[in-house]
Design a protein around this motif. Sequence first.
Motif, PDB file in Angstrom:
ATOM      1  N   ASP A  28       3.294   0.328  -4.132  1.00 21.48           N
ATOM      2  CA  ASP A  28       3.987  -0.610  -5.019  1.00 21.48           C
ATOM      3  C   ASP A  28       3.085  -0.845  -6.221  1.00 21.48           C
ATOM      4  OD1 ASP A  28       5.343  -2.649  -6.287  1.00 21.48           O
ATOM      5  OD2 ASP A  28       5.880  -3.672  -4.422  1.00 21.48           O
ATOM      6  N   VAL A  29       3.467  -0.309  -7.360  1.00 23.29           N
ATOM      7  CA  VAL A  29       2.596  -0.348  -8.536  1.00 23.29           C
ATOM      8  C   VAL A  29       2.538  -1.731  -9.165  1.00 23.29           C
ATOM      9  CG1 VAL A  29       2.979   2.093  -8.993  1.00 23.29           C
ATOM     10  CG2 VAL A  29       4.478   0.383 -10.047  1.00 23.29           C
ATOM     11  N   ARG A  30       3.302  -2.696  -8.676  1.00 21.37           N
ATOM     12  CA  ARG A  30       3.315  -4.037  -9.250  1.00 21.37           C
ATOM     13  C   ARG A  30       2.249  -4.941  -8.638  1.00 21.37           C
ATOM     14  NH1 ARG A  30       9.409  -5.294  -7.703  1.00 21.37           N
ATOM     15  NH2 ARG A  30       8.468  -4.546  -5.743  1.00 21.37           N
ATOM     16  N   ILE A  31       1.714  -4.560  -7.504  1.00 23.07           N
ATOM     17  CA  ILE A  31       0.764  -5.428  -6.815  1.00 23.07           C
ATOM     18  C   ILE A  31      -0.590  -4.747  -6.707  1.00 23.07           C
ATOM     19  CG2 ILE A  31       2.587  -6.613  -5.543  1.00 23.07           C
ATOM     20  CD1 ILE A  31       1.971  -4.889  -3.139  1.00 23.07           C
ATOM     21  N   ARG A  32      -1.598  -5.573  -6.413  1.00 25.48           N
ATOM     22  CA  ARG A  32      -2.963  -5.051  -6.362  1.00 25.48           C
ATOM     23  C   ARG A  32      -3.164  -4.147  -5.156  1.00 25.48           C
ATOM     24  NH1 ARG A  32      -8.524  -8.689  -6.720  1.00 25.48           N
ATOM     25  NH2 ARG A  32      -9.984  -6.921  -6.584  1.00 25.48           N
ATOM     26  N   ASP A  33      -2.789  -4.621  -3.962  1.00 33.41           N
ATOM     27  CA  ASP A  33      -2.872  -3.788  -2.755  1.00 33.41           C
ATOM     28  C   ASP A  33      -1.630  -2.896  -2.712  1.00 33.41           C
ATOM     29  OD1 ASP A  33      -5.228  -5.088  -2.092  1.00 33.41           O
ATOM     30  OD2 ASP A  33      -4.170  -6.649  -0.946  1.00 33.41           O
ATOM     31  N   HIS A  34      -1.746  -1.787  -3.393  1.00 30.28           N
ATOM     32  CA  HIS A  34      -0.570  -0.947  -3.686  1.00 30.28           C
ATOM     33  C   HIS A  34      -0.020  -0.226  -2.471  1.00 30.28           C
ATOM     34  CE1 HIS A  34      -3.400   2.461  -3.606  1.00 30.28           C
ATOM     35  NE2 HIS A  34      -4.215   1.656  -4.295  1.00 30.28           N
ATOM     36  N   ALA A  35      -0.845   0.122  -1.476  1.00 34.77           N
ATOM     37  CA  ALA A  35      -0.373   0.899  -0.317  1.00 34.77           C
ATOM     38  C   ALA A  35       0.363  -0.032   0.643  1.00 34.77           C
ATOM     39  CB  ALA A  35      -1.543   1.580   0.372  1.00 34.77           C
ATOM     40  N   VAL A  36       1.689   0.010   0.591  1.00 39.54           N
ATOM     41  CA  VAL A  36       2.494  -0.918   1.394  1.00 39.54           C
ATOM     42  C   VAL A  36       3.023  -0.285   2.677  1.00 39.54           C
ATOM     43  CG1 VAL A  36       3.143  -2.369  -0.550  1.00 39.54           C
ATOM     44  CG2 VAL A  36       4.513  -0.346  -0.014  1.00 39.54           C
ATOM     45  N   GLN A  37       3.201   1.007   2.705  1.00 35.26           N
ATOM     46  CA  GLN A  37       3.679   1.698   3.901  1.00 35.26           C
ATOM     47  C   GLN A  37       3.064   3.079   3.968  1.00 35.26           C
ATOM     48  OE1 GLN A  37       7.435   0.982   2.589  1.00 35.26           O
ATOM     49  NE2 GLN A  37       7.765  -0.858   3.801  1.00 35.26           N
ATOM     50  N   THR A  38       2.862   3.556   5.184  1.00 39.66           N
ATOM     51  CA  THR A  38       2.334   4.900   5.412  1.00 39.66           C
ATOM     52  C   THR A  38       3.214   5.604   6.428  1.00 39.66           C
ATOM     53  OG1 THR A  38       0.067   4.190   4.965  1.00 39.66           O
ATOM     54  CG2 THR A  38       0.353   6.268   6.154  1.00 39.66           C
ATOM     55  N   TYR A  39       3.693   6.796   6.064  1.00 37.22           N
ATOM     56  CA  TYR A  39       4.508   7.610   6.962  1.00 37.22           C
ATOM     57  C   TYR A  39       3.623   8.711   7.532  1.00 37.22           C
ATOM     58  CZ  TYR A  39       8.411   5.462   4.398  1.00 37.22           C
ATOM     59  OH  TYR A  39       9.268   4.576   3.815  1.00 37.22           O
ATOM     60  N   ARG A  40       3.582   8.793   8.848  1.00 37.29           N
ATOM     61  CA  ARG A  40       2.777   9.824   9.513  1.00 37.29           C
ATOM     62  C   ARG A  40       3.704  10.679  10.373  1.00 37.29           C
ATOM     63  NH1 ARG A  40      -2.705   8.261   9.210  1.00 37.29           N
ATOM     64  NH2 ARG A  40      -2.972   6.075   8.580  1.00 37.29           N
ATOM     65  N   GLY A  41       3.841  11.921  10.011  1.00 37.15           N
ATOM     66  CA  GLY A  41       4.687  12.834  10.769  1.00 37.15           C
ATOM     67  C   GLY A  41       4.307  14.286  10.560  1.00 37.15           C
ATOM     68  N   HIS A  42       3.576  14.564   9.472  1.00 39.54           N
ATOM     69  CA  HIS A  42       3.154  15.931   9.168  1.00 39.54           C
ATOM     70  C   HIS A  42       1.705  16.139   9.599  1.00 39.54           C
ATOM     71  CE1 HIS A  42       6.727  17.055   6.843  1.00 39.54           C
ATOM     72  NE2 HIS A  42       6.700  15.823   6.349  1.00 39.54           N
ATOM     73  N   SER A  43       1.441  17.317  10.119  1.00 39.49           N
ATOM     74  CA  SER A  43       0.087  17.671  10.535  1.00 39.49           C
ATOM     75  C   SER A  43      -0.652  18.481   9.475  1.00 39.49           C
ATOM     76  CB  SER A  43       0.133  18.469  11.844  1.00 39.49           C
ATOM     77  OG  SER A  43       0.896  19.657  11.680  1.00 39.49           O
ATOM     78  N   GLN A  44       0.088  18.936   8.440  1.00 40.44           N
ATOM     79  CA  GLN A  44      -0.539  19.683   7.351  1.00 40.44           C
ATOM     80  C   GLN A  44      -0.059  19.109   6.027  1.00 40.44           C
ATOM     81  OE1 GLN A  44      -0.685  23.991   7.726  1.00 40.44           O
ATOM     82  NE2 GLN A  44      -0.229  23.870   9.919  1.00 40.44           N
ATOM     83  N   GLU A  45      -0.376  19.793   4.939  1.00 40.01           N
ATOM     84  CA  GLU A  45      -0.130  19.262   3.601  1.00 40.01           C
ATOM     85  C   GLU A  45       1.342  18.964   3.364  1.00 40.01           C
ATOM     86  OE1 GLU A  45      -1.295  20.177  -1.057  1.00 40.01           O
ATOM     87  OE2 GLU A  45      -1.592  21.735   0.450  1.00 40.01           O
ATOM     88  N   VAL A  46       1.608  17.828   2.753  1.00 40.18           N
ATOM     89  CA  VAL A  46       2.963  17.466   2.329  1.00 40.18           C
ATOM     90  C   VAL A  46       3.179  18.057   0.942  1.00 40.18           C
ATOM     91  CG1 VAL A  46       4.551  15.588   1.830  1.00 40.18           C
ATOM     92  CG2 VAL A  46       2.868  15.332   3.675  1.00 40.18           C
ATOM     93  N   CYS A  47       4.116  19.002   0.845  1.00 37.69           N
ATOM     94  CA  CYS A  47       4.322  19.715  -0.421  1.00 37.69           C
ATOM     95  C   CYS A  47       5.672  19.411  -1.063  1.00 37.69           C
ATOM     96  CB  CYS A  47       4.170  21.218  -0.222  1.00 37.69           C
ATOM     97  SG  CYS A  47       5.134  21.908   1.137  1.00 37.69           S
ATOM     98  N   GLY A  48       6.538  18.659  -0.397  1.00 39.37           N
ATOM     99  CA  GLY A  48       7.836  18.307  -0.966  1.00 39.37           C
ATOM    100  C   GLY A  48       8.194  16.867  -0.665  1.00 39.37           C
ATOM    101  N   LEU A  49       8.601  16.102  -1.700  1.00 36.98           N
ATOM    102  CA  LEU A  49       9.022  14.712  -1.536  1.00 36.98           C
ATOM    103  C   LEU A  49      10.201  14.450  -2.454  1.00 36.98           C
ATOM    104  CD1 LEU A  49       5.777  12.502  -1.446  1.00 36.98           C
ATOM    105  CD2 LEU A  49       7.401  12.853   0.415  1.00 36.98           C
ATOM    106  N   LYS A  50      11.278  13.875  -1.904  1.00 37.57           N
ATOM    107  CA  LYS A  50      12.448  13.523  -2.712  1.00 37.57           C
ATOM    108  C   LYS A  50      13.124  12.283  -2.117  1.00 37.57           C
ATOM    109  CE  LYS A  50      12.578  16.893  -5.785  1.00 37.57           C
ATOM    110  NZ  LYS A  50      12.491  16.660  -7.234  1.00 37.57           N
ATOM    111  N   TRP A  51      13.332  11.269  -2.971  1.00 38.56           N
ATOM    112  CA  TRP A  51      14.131  10.120  -2.585  1.00 38.56           C
ATOM    113  C   TRP A  51      15.606  10.412  -2.843  1.00 38.56           C
ATOM    114  CZ3 TRP A  51      12.911   5.850   0.080  1.00 38.56           C
ATOM    115  CH2 TRP A  51      11.567   5.484   0.191  1.00 38.56           C
TER     116      TRP A  51
END
Length: 487
Positions: free
Chosen positions: A278-301
């Motif tokens: 969340d780029v509006r707040i100081r502690d920006h990391a609000v959630q972490t998704y863990r499911g991949h064991s190697q590099e994440v190369c594709g992201l789309k909302w």
Amino acid sequence: MDAGSDLMSPEKSGRRGARPPLREAGATPSMPPLQEPGSRPRPYMPSLCSTPRNPAVKCYGDRFIPDRSAMDMDMAHYLLTEPRKDRKNGATPSPGKETYRKLLAEKLLNNRTRILAFRNKPPEPENSIFTELRADVASVQARPAKKRRYIPQSADRTLDAPDLVDDYYLNLLDWGSANVLSIALGNTVYLWDAASGSTSELVTVDEDDGPVTSVSWAPDGQNIAIGLNSSAVQIWDSSSNRLLRTLQGAHESRVGSLAWNKSILTAGGMDGKIVNNDVRIRDHAVQTYRGHSQEVCGLKWSGSGRQLASGGNDNLLHIWDVSMASSAQSAGRTQWLHRMEDHSAAVKALAWCPFQSNLLASGGGANDRCIKFWNTHTGACLNSVDTGSQVCALLWNKNDRELLSSHGFTQNQLTLWKYPSMAKMADLNGHTSRVLFMAQSPDGCTVASAAADETLRFWNVFPEAPKSAVKEKTTQSRLFNSYNHLR
């Protein structure tokens, strides 16, 4: 002896030889009846007479063959149409019989003078189905033919892109809503204004931080996020070339994929983690998704911002849901909604369908070569198409049911597909190395492609939207805007 054998017993064969059927009494076996001498014998025919021994009873066959005296059509027409007297007493027929006769003649003869007449052309039937069919065919032929769509086979413009990193797992090209294209070449990010055709340098990062591994425009088209090889993410103001913020500590290695969802910047790293910032707040990391064991190369909302698709070098495709992220988060860890394991290579190419919110297209790497379509509500694979080469990027046509894919070895082409039949519409050739990245203009008509041959090419592959469709979309957006405002 088999039941189907043709052999006869001596008793039966002797009987048949003694008295052949269908022969007149007293006829010699050497001369069959009703045949000329020397002619071949006639084939056996069974008797059709019920009482052949009674000469007073006539024998008929199985067909009625009338003689010509019974086919006098003129006489039949006369008997049906002409007024006649009773044959026995000569009395005039009753009015009821006369009415019945006229009605019968009208229905059977259709008021014609003769039943069979070969001299004149028969009259056209009234309200005939053939007349209607001919009228329909004539109307179809009179319609103007649909204009065939022209798809340019060559690039409209080609720009040099020196020092473009030849890495399948990075995302170095993006086109913002302000009609400005960004591309990362080595340690430098360049901006190309599509309206004026001018090019400017945004930033050159230090050697310790570079090279640039990903770029992504914010929805406003002014701010841009830059992922670095050092695991940091920078946010820049493109209008003033000013660094707004640096996001650190969320990843342990390079950030190769970025995706915006309003004020949330999602970053995927080589460490397999996906972090919502969340780029509006100081502690920006609000959630972490863990499911991949190697590099994440594709992201789309997704277009609604409710679901996130992620692809990795572990050949996995995940669907993450915002509602699950808020309700099922435990110790900074979020469970996926769906996990797809159908691809047999890295999943980098992802594209959400603009006309069906729960439809996602994904493309696999060199060992997979497939484009797969998913129902993200159920997690079911709807279709899979083998393209024959590495799938590097996917883009939907915003105005029609079409999909564009970019590929690697052997042809290094862009391919336009018709959805849902997935019939190939055209191949766009020009690149001499694998086409790693694609970006789409805000109006959806032009596509930019960057390849390992260090060229940036622009293709006018998608047609403009009809004015009626644009007006309808504008009306709908206004309605939704006012609805959101009321809430």
